[in-house]
Design a protein around this motif. Structure first.
Motif, PDB file in Angstrom:
ATOM      1  N   SER A   1       0.817  -1.215   0.000  1.00  0.00           N
ATOM      2  CA  SER A   1       0.000   0.000   0.000  1.00  0.00           C
ATOM      3  C   SER A   1       0.854   1.270   0.000  1.00  0.00           C
ATOM      4  O   SER A   1       0.332   2.365  -0.196  1.00  0.00           O
TER       5      SER A   1
ATOM      6  N   LYS B   1       1.675   3.576  -3.950  1.00  0.00           N
ATOM      7  CA  LYS B   1       0.546   4.063  -4.725  1.00  0.00           C
ATOM      8  C   LYS B   1       0.782   5.425  -5.362  1.00  0.00           C
ATOM      9  O   LYS B   1      -0.111   5.968  -5.991  1.00  0.00           O
TER      10      LYS B   1
ATOM     11  N   SER C   1      -4.368   1.208  -6.586  1.00  0.00           N
ATOM     12  CA  SER C   1      -4.631   1.629  -5.195  1.00  0.00           C
ATOM     13  C   SER C   1      -5.106   0.473  -4.321  1.00  0.00           C
ATOM     14  O   SER C   1      -6.057   0.607  -3.555  1.00  0.00           O
TER      15      SER C   1
ATOM     16  N   GLU D   1      -5.035  -2.018  -1.196  1.00  0.00           N
ATOM     17  CA  GLU D   1      -4.620  -1.848   0.187  1.00  0.00           C
ATOM     18  C   GLU D   1      -5.148  -3.005   1.020  1.00  0.00           C
ATOM     19  O   GLU D   1      -6.365  -3.212   1.077  1.00  0.00           O
TER      20      GLU D   1
ATOM     21  N   ASP E   1       0.274  -6.375   3.123  1.00  0.00           N
ATOM     22  CA  ASP E   1       1.417  -5.508   3.444  1.00  0.00           C
ATOM     23  C   ASP E   1       2.387  -6.238   4.371  1.00  0.00           C
ATOM     24  O   ASP E   1       3.599  -6.257   4.140  1.00  0.00           O
TER      25      ASP E   1
END
Lengths: 397, 323
Positions: free
Chosen positions: A294, A297, A306, A308, A313
């Protein structure tokens, strides 16, 4: 000689990222910046590989000759001539004329009449590439996962594989390829079911209230524009087929095909698109931090959709720090499942790699290792004496 | 004549400046930059590395500043180096030019001989069967897509009959051949491209020479020549043909830029290493110095070609004199 590189934190793909040719000091003389870029030695590479660079005729050919001092012994094939033929159908004519020994086939060429290949061997190998349909998750229309799921159910991947790569490929389920250890074989794909797609959309309020064949909500029809780059037949063909498939589910999709530079600069980098078809070439290491994390971006970075997800992550961060293969495997297989279920992309297909080689060549060994899985042992390929086609006249070879 | 020539030559300077300025400006309008080829969708490339590259090539400077710099370099006849491979622009052009010149000069010779012959015959035997058939075929050659004709000829003459090589300029074992064999090898490779190229260029010129000839044949001096009792052959070839040539000769000057511009379609189909592909690749890679180099040379030749056409006109036609 030993080269030692110190990193401030563990970075597993480090070794792979060091894949760079030798820059011999005695040739380049420590040239820097532009002086390095403009150095004439760039056109006459010197290295330690199985072949020695001999000649480069721009837009015509590159000639390599066997390196007698190669650490693993001199390669059997004395000369390698790389011809430049820009037009693919002319390249195929040259193959049929037996004036070239190897090329990469397109799926329709692979299926061409048998007699074309009477003295050639065709190969079908996995290729480290996947084609995907990406949603711009910043667009209100695609923020809701239900909508994305409906589209995933509306798309028929097996039809795509049949029509676009003529069966020479397989349906994709995630960002890792079946030949990679990071691939999760347990991931079950969304089944193709246009009726299910319709009912999901109906739940979300999309109904065909004016019965024009296109769903609408609050007086607005369900429509969006898909972009892809010019010059890639497989992608534009995929777009057209998906357009038809979505039409059956009551979705109107427009297609825009854009010249590469404009496509990247004005649409992808600026995140100005609804959806697009594109492909990624993957490296043997499964680290895909720059695509899915994330933090990536910003304009010009590669998480242009984009995406997320806190767990993804965490996996990406941990994955590039973990050296234990078993632990890494678990992490990336988990990520494969999450990314599949989250539907930031609809992973479409993995096209196959289709090389063809004249039958007089022997000794090739294939390994399931990205695109380099074929031809990696070219220095061990050979031609039996009775089959030699181009006897080398130069005596010192 | 000389003052006129000097005046024309001086007028070329602002024109050339204007052309390069326009070229440079339009180039900047296209999205993308030379470094995209390495940085686009390259996940191994950080944004810092990208910025460094942009700085290295001075792409962060405003375009008029870069144009001024380019102009200053050009004043020393330095074309700069290609962004793509860092090699001098002039050297890359010098590598591709001979092959393009060879192909274009050969096909031009073929076009001129064939067009003149067809033009004269159809004019002399106007509305005859030959006139109609040649007109039909000339137009056919003009209308069919070149790449299609090229592929058909490759399949027929190259693949099925094995008479000619399919593509390229030289065979793979070219360097091992004797000088005579080298000549034969290259000639065989040139037959198809030269023929296909001539086929498409033929139509216009054949029609030109036909109408020029038709006009001349109706003139009084041709009637006079016939009245003198000269043989028809002399009347046509000596009196009529020479005058019909005037408009054709000037066309030669206008073809000069075409001669070195090369053709992207021909060169791509025949895997021919020439200027057309060099230019196309430079456009696709946004290789600014390379594009400016080719643009300047083609512009210069276009201007020189126009001048040459005017001069040839005066030379051939005594009625025209420049002050």
């Amino acid at each position: 000689m030993t080269v030692k590189v110190t990193y401030s934190e563990p970075y597993v793909p480090a070794l792979e990222s060091w894949g760079i040719g030798i820059i011999p000091k005695h040739v380049f003389g420590g040239a820097k910046g532009n002086a390095f870029n403009e150095h004439p030695a760039n056109k006459k590479p010197v290295g330690t590989g199985p072949y020695i660079f001999k000649e480069w005729r721009v837009d015509e050919k590159i000639v390599l000759e066997a390196n007698p001092k190669y650490f693993d012994g001199r390669p059997h094939i004395a000369r390698y001539i790389f011809r430049v033929i820009p037009d693919n159908s002319v390249e195929f004519l040259e193959l049929r004329n037996k004036s070239i020994d190897t090329m990469l086939l397109t799926p329709d060429q692979y299926h061409a009449y048998e007699e074309f290949f009477e003295s050639y061997n065709r190969y079908r190998l996995p290729r480290a590439v996947y084609t995907y349909f990406a949603f711009n998750l910043a667009r209100p229309l695609f923020k809701d996962i239900k909508i994305r799921k409906a589209l995933a159910h509306a798309i028929n991947k097996s039809e795509l594989v049949q029509a676009v790569v003529m069966g020479l490929g397989s349906e994709a389920t995630g960002p890792f390829l079946p030949l990679s250890w990071a691939y999760n074989p347990a991931v079950k794909d969304f089944e193709c079911d246009p009726e299910l797609a319709k009912s999901i959309l109906a739940e979300a309020g999309w109904l065909d209230s004016d019965s024009d064949g296109v769903l609408d909500k609050g007086g607005k029809p369900f429509e969006f524009t898909l972009i892809t780059n010019q010059g890639n037949k497989m992608r534009s063909l995929s777009a057209e087929i998906i357009q038809q498939q979505l039409k059956k589910a009551g979705i109107r999709m427009h297609i825009r095909i854009i010249e590469w530079s404009t496509f990247i600069q004005n649409f992808v980098d600026k995140k100005d698109f609804d959806a697009m078809i594109l492909g990624w070439t993957t490296a043997p290491d499964p680290d895909q931090f720059s695509i899915w994390h994330s933090s990536q971006k910003k304009e010009g970075q590669f998480n242009f959709i984009s995406y997320e997800n806190a767990r993804v992550d965490a996996i990406l961060e941990e994955g590039r720090r973990t050296f234990d293969l078993e632990k890494r495997k678990k992490l990336y297989q988990e990520m494969h499942r999450i990314v599949h279920d989250d539907l930031p992309y609809i992973f479409l297909y993995y096209p196959d790699y289709l090389p063809v080689v004249h039958e007089r060549f022997e000794g090739m060994r294939q390994v399931p290792l990205s695109t380099f899985g074929f031809g990696w042992n070219f220095d061990k390929w050979y031609v039996r004496e009775k089959n030699v086609k181009y006897p080398v006249i130069n005596k010192d070879l | 004549m000389t003052p006129y020539l000097i005046k024309r030559l001086f007028m070329m300077i602002p024109l050339l400046l204007g052309i390069t300025l326009m070229t440079f400006f339009i180039m900047q309008l296209a999205p993308g930059k030379p470094t995209d080829l390495v940085t686009d969708l390259n996940t191994r490339m950080s944004s810092e590395a990208r910025e460094k590259l942009v700085k290295l090539y001075e792409l962060d400077r405003p375009w008029h500043e870069r144009y001024w710099k380019w102009l200053k370099r050009m004043s020393r006849l330095d074309f700069g180096t290609s962004f793509r491979d860092g090699r001098p622009v002039i050297k890359k052009i010098a590598e591709s030019l001979p092959a393009t010149l060879l192909l274009n000069i050969l096909s031009l010779i073929l076009i001129f001989t064939a067009a003149l012959a067809i033009g004269i015959f159809s004019a002399v035997k106007k509305d005859s069967l030959f006139d109609k058939i040649s007109t039909f075929f000339v137009y056919l050659g003009f209308s069919v897509p070149t790449f299609w004709v090229a592929l058909l000829l490759m399949i027929g003459l190259g693949l099925k009959l094995g008479l000619l090589p399919i593509s390229g300029l030289r065979s793979i074992h070219y360097s091992d051949l004797s000088a005579w064999r080298k000549f034969l090898d290259m000639s065989a490779h040139l037959v198809l491209p030269v023929f296909v190229m001539a086929l498409t260029g033929l139509a216009g010129l054949a029609r030109y020479s036909r109408s020029a000839m038709l006009e001349v044949i109706r003139q009084d001096y041709v009637r006079t020549a016939r009245a003198k009792g000269l043989p028809e052959r002399t009347v046509i070839l000596k009196h009529a043909f020479r005058n019909a040539l005037i408009p054709i000769v000037t066309l030669l000057g206008l073809m000069l830029p075409e001669l070195i511009g090369g053709s992207f379609i021909f060169e791509t189909i025949f895997a021919y290493p020439g200027m057309g592909r060099l230019g196309y690749d430079a456009i696709m890679a946004r290789d600014y110095p390379m594009l400016m180099g080719i643009g300047t040379i083609v512009a210069l030749l276009t201007l020189a070609g126009n001048l040459l056409a005017d001069l040839l006109y005066a030379f051939c036609d005594p009625r025209i004199r420049y002050q």
